[in-house]
Design a protein around this motif. Structure first.
Motif, PDB file in Angstrom:
ATOM      1  N   GLN A  32     -80.766  23.322 -30.588  1.00 40.54           N
ATOM      2  CA  GLN A  32     -81.068  22.303 -31.590  1.00 40.54           C
ATOM      3  C   GLN A  32     -81.482  21.001 -30.927  1.00 40.54           C
ATOM      4  OE1 GLN A  32     -78.081  21.775 -34.586  1.00 40.54           O
ATOM      5  NE2 GLN A  32     -79.355  20.404 -35.776  1.00 40.54           N
ATOM      6  N   LEU A  33     -82.388  20.285 -31.612  1.00 45.12           N
ATOM      7  CA  LEU A  33     -82.816  18.989 -31.118  1.00 45.12           C
ATOM      8  C   LEU A  33     -81.826  17.928 -31.557  1.00 45.12           C
ATOM      9  CD1 LEU A  33     -86.576  19.304 -31.595  1.00 45.12           C
ATOM     10  CD2 LEU A  33     -85.490  18.375 -29.592  1.00 45.12           C
ATOM     11  N   ASN A  34     -81.287  17.240 -30.575  1.00 48.99           N
ATOM     12  CA  ASN A  34     -80.368  16.131 -30.820  1.00 48.99           C
ATOM     13  C   ASN A  34     -81.015  14.906 -30.194  1.00 48.99           C
ATOM     14  OD1 ASN A  34     -78.252  14.462 -31.284  1.00 48.99           O
ATOM     15  ND2 ASN A  34     -76.757  15.627 -30.098  1.00 48.99           N
ATOM     16  N   GLY A  35     -81.461  13.973 -31.043  1.00 45.39           N
ATOM     17  CA  GLY A  35     -82.220  12.838 -30.522  1.00 45.39           C
ATOM     18  C   GLY A  35     -83.540  13.352 -29.995  1.00 45.39           C
ATOM     19  N   ASP A  36     -83.823  13.108 -28.727  1.00 47.43           N
ATOM     20  CA  ASP A  36     -85.067  13.592 -28.138  1.00 47.43           C
ATOM     21  C   ASP A  36     -84.818  14.703 -27.120  1.00 47.43           C
ATOM     22  OD1 ASP A  36     -83.922  12.078 -26.154  1.00 47.43           O
ATOM     23  OD2 ASP A  36     -85.674  10.841 -25.773  1.00 47.43           O
ATOM     24  N   GLN A  37     -83.646  15.338 -27.200  1.00 48.78           N
ATOM     25  CA  GLN A  37     -83.314  16.404 -26.253  1.00 48.78           C
ATOM     26  C   GLN A  37     -83.087  17.721 -26.985  1.00 48.78           C
ATOM     27  OE1 GLN A  37     -79.826  14.920 -24.172  1.00 48.78           O
ATOM     28  NE2 GLN A  37     -81.126  14.490 -22.405  1.00 48.78           N
ATOM     29  N   LEU A  38     -83.620  18.790 -26.402  1.00 49.95           N
ATOM     30  CA  LEU A  38     -83.341  20.127 -26.892  1.00 49.95           C
ATOM     31  C   LEU A  38     -82.090  20.606 -26.175  1.00 49.95           C
ATOM     32  CD1 LEU A  38     -84.071  22.680 -28.478  1.00 49.95           C
ATOM     33  CD2 LEU A  38     -85.503  23.360 -26.536  1.00 49.95           C
ATOM     34  N   LEU A  39     -81.039  20.882 -26.936  1.00 52.72           N
ATOM     35  CA  LEU A  39     -79.765  21.271 -26.345  1.00 52.72           C
ATOM     36  C   LEU A  39     -79.411  22.712 -26.693  1.00 52.72           C
ATOM     37  CD1 LEU A  39     -77.603  18.099 -27.129  1.00 52.72           C
ATOM     38  CD2 LEU A  39     -78.798  18.665 -25.002  1.00 52.72           C
ATOM     39  N   TYR A  40     -79.039  23.461 -25.652  1.00 52.31           N
ATOM     40  CA  TYR A  40     -78.503  24.808 -25.824  1.00 52.31           C
ATOM     41  C   TYR A  40     -77.193  24.860 -25.055  1.00 52.31           C
ATOM     42  CZ  TYR A  40     -77.802  29.812 -25.500  1.00 52.31           C
ATOM     43  OH  TYR A  40     -77.248  31.064 -25.563  1.00 52.31           O
ATOM     44  N   GLU A  41     -76.118  25.114 -25.770  1.00 49.81           N
ATOM     45  CA  GLU A  41     -74.770  25.124 -25.191  1.00 49.81           C
ATOM     46  C   GLU A  41     -74.508  23.860 -24.379  1.00 49.81           C
ATOM     47  OE1 GLU A  41     -74.309  28.892 -23.156  1.00 49.81           O
ATOM     48  OE2 GLU A  41     -74.020  29.939 -25.070  1.00 49.81           O
ATOM     49  N   GLY A  42     -74.948  22.714 -24.917  1.00 55.09           N
ATOM     50  CA  GLY A  42     -74.697  21.418 -24.302  1.00 55.09           C
ATOM     51  C   GLY A  42     -75.626  21.040 -23.172  1.00 55.09           C
ATOM     52  N   GLU A  43     -76.542  21.920 -22.819  1.00 56.16           N
ATOM     53  CA  GLU A  43     -77.458  21.659 -21.707  1.00 56.16           C
ATOM     54  C   GLU A  43     -78.854  21.323 -22.234  1.00 56.16           C
ATOM     55  OE1 GLU A  43     -79.402  24.064 -17.963  1.00 56.16           O
ATOM     56  OE2 GLU A  43     -77.487  24.757 -18.766  1.00 56.16           O
ATOM     57  N   ALA A  44     -79.444  20.229 -21.739  1.00 56.88           N
ATOM     58  CA  ALA A  44     -80.790  19.834 -22.139  1.00 56.88           C
ATOM     59  C   ALA A  44     -81.813  20.693 -21.405  1.00 56.88           C
ATOM     60  CB  ALA A  44     -81.021  18.357 -21.827  1.00 56.88           C
ATOM     61  N   MET A  45     -82.857  21.098 -22.136  1.00 57.34           N
ATOM     62  CA  MET A  45     -83.902  21.931 -21.546  1.00 57.34           C
ATOM     63  C   MET A  45     -85.184  21.810 -22.345  1.00 57.34           C
ATOM     64  SD  MET A  45     -82.418  25.674 -22.644  1.00 57.34           S
ATOM     65  CE  MET A  45     -80.997  25.388 -21.613  1.00 57.34           C
ATOM     66  N   THR A  46     -86.247  22.392 -21.831  1.00 60.33           N
ATOM     67  CA  THR A  46     -87.525  22.419 -22.537  1.00 60.33           C
ATOM     68  C   THR A  46     -87.571  23.680 -23.400  1.00 60.33           C
ATOM     69  OG1 THR A  46     -88.680  23.720 -20.860  1.00 60.33           O
ATOM     70  CG2 THR A  46     -88.645  21.301 -20.557  1.00 60.33           C
ATOM     71  N   PRO A  47     -88.486  23.739 -24.366  1.00 60.15           N
ATOM     72  CA  PRO A  47     -88.631  24.973 -25.147  1.00 60.15           C
ATOM     73  C   PRO A  47     -88.944  26.190 -24.269  1.00 60.15           C
ATOM     74  CG  PRO A  47     -89.718  23.177 -26.276  1.00 60.15           C
ATOM     75  CD  PRO A  47     -89.313  22.654 -24.926  1.00 60.15           C
ATOM     76  N   THR A  48     -89.758  26.001 -23.244  1.00 59.35           N
ATOM     77  CA  THR A  48     -90.076  27.111 -22.341  1.00 59.35           C
ATOM     78  C   THR A  48     -88.836  27.580 -21.595  1.00 59.35           C
ATOM     79  OG1 THR A  48     -92.343  26.334 -22.132  1.00 59.35           O
ATOM     80  CG2 THR A  48     -91.542  27.815 -20.407  1.00 59.35           C
ATOM     81  N   ASP A  49     -88.033  26.631 -21.097  1.00 58.52           N
ATOM     82  CA  ASP A  49     -86.787  27.000 -20.421  1.00 58.52           C
ATOM     83  C   ASP A  49     -85.890  27.812 -21.363  1.00 58.52           C
ATOM     84  OD1 ASP A  49     -87.542  25.601 -18.144  1.00 58.52           O
ATOM     85  OD2 ASP A  49     -86.410  23.795 -18.705  1.00 58.52           O
ATOM     86  N   PHE A  50     -85.799  27.367 -22.604  1.00 61.76           N
ATOM     87  CA  PHE A  50     -84.949  28.056 -23.581  1.00 61.76           C
ATOM     88  C   PHE A  50     -85.469  29.470 -23.857  1.00 61.76           C
ATOM     89  CE2 PHE A  50     -83.980  28.900 -28.153  1.00 61.76           C
ATOM     90  CZ  PHE A  50     -82.634  29.176 -27.980  1.00 61.76           C
ATOM     91  N   ALA A  51     -86.774  29.625 -24.042  1.00 64.55           N
ATOM     92  CA  ALA A  51     -87.352  30.944 -24.315  1.00 64.55           C
ATOM     93  C   ALA A  51     -87.137  31.897 -23.143  1.00 64.55           C
ATOM     94  CB  ALA A  51     -88.838  30.814 -24.614  1.00 64.55           C
ATOM     95  N   ASN A  52     -87.206  31.353 -21.917  1.00 68.05           N
ATOM     96  CA  ASN A  52     -87.087  32.198 -20.723  1.00 68.05           C
ATOM     97  C   ASN A  52     -85.659  32.398 -20.255  1.00 68.05           C
ATOM     98  OD1 ASN A  52     -89.847  32.723 -20.477  1.00 68.05           O
ATOM     99  ND2 ASN A  52     -90.184  30.773 -19.452  1.00 68.05           N
ATOM    100  N   MET A  53     -84.727  31.661 -20.829  1.00 70.04           N
ATOM    101  CA  MET A  53     -83.335  31.769 -20.413  1.00 70.04           C
ATOM    102  C   MET A  53     -82.806  33.200 -20.613  1.00 70.04           C
ATOM    103  SD  MET A  53     -80.164  29.474 -21.633  1.00 70.04           S
ATOM    104  CE  MET A  53     -80.237  28.284 -20.312  1.00 70.04           C
ATOM    105  N   HIS A  54     -83.240  33.815 -21.676  1.00 70.95           N
ATOM    106  CA  HIS A  54     -82.841  35.199 -21.961  1.00 70.95           C
ATOM    107  C   HIS A  54     -84.108  36.034 -22.012  1.00 70.95           C
ATOM    108  CE1 HIS A  54     -78.872  33.700 -22.971  1.00 70.95           C
ATOM    109  NE2 HIS A  54     -79.469  32.767 -23.686  1.00 70.95           N
ATOM    110  N   GLY A  55     -84.210  36.988 -21.140  1.00 72.81           N
ATOM    111  CA  GLY A  55     -85.374  37.872 -21.184  1.00 72.81           C
ATOM    112  C   GLY A  55     -86.382  37.674 -20.077  1.00 72.81           C
TER     113      GLY A  55
END
Length: 159
Positions: free
Chosen positions: A93-116
């Protein structure tokens, strides 16, 4: 002898799906009045509630000032991103200007590639749920198909 003022009615057209959903919900919660009564109440209360929120600083009509610029697609704060890998969903989810997954900020590409794996196309593997919307949209369907526009240094971008 004075008579009470006559009530005047106006037809309001709403999408059929909305009508059916509201009728089902009214039945589900045991609402005993008519859908016309409900519509009148909602239309009477909405401006009052909006004005109250506006005075309290909670207006829903304020400009969006925080979010994440993903190439030519702006993701406002509160947008949720979802990817699926091996039948399991992962949501950031976007919180402010950061994309957060499990408390860690990342880019959409990082998030998509994190699994798979590291070779996934984020545009084709991420689904977006914008604030106040109810349907997930494929990121690729949301991005602009217009050619890029560059801005000259001396150009007035606020025209």
């Amino acid at each position: 002898m004075s008579s009470a003022p006559r009530e005047v009615f106006w037809h309001v057209y709403i999408p059929y799906e909305v009508f059916v959903d509201v009728c089902h919900y009214m039945t589900e919660i045991g609402y005993k009045r008519t859908i016309g009564d409900l519509t009148g109440t909602v239309l009477r209360e909405w401006p009052l509630e909006s004005r109250r929120k506006g005075k309290a600083g909670g207006s829903q009509m304020r400009p969006i000032t925080s979010g994440y610029q993903w190439k030519r697609l702006f993701l406002p704060e509160g947008t949720m991103l979802r990817t699926v890998f091996k039948h399991r969903s992962y949501v950031a989810q976007l919180n402010g200007d950061q994309l957060l997954y499990e408390g860690e900020a990342m880019t959409p590409t990082d998030f998509a590639n994190m699994h798979g794996g590291a070779r996934r196309n984020a545009w084709r593997n991420l689904w977006l749920l914008f604030p106040a919307e109810h349907e997930w949209k494929l990121a690729d369907d949301c991005r602009s198909t217009r050619p890029s526009r560059t801005i000259r240094k001396d150009e007035d971008v606020w025209r």
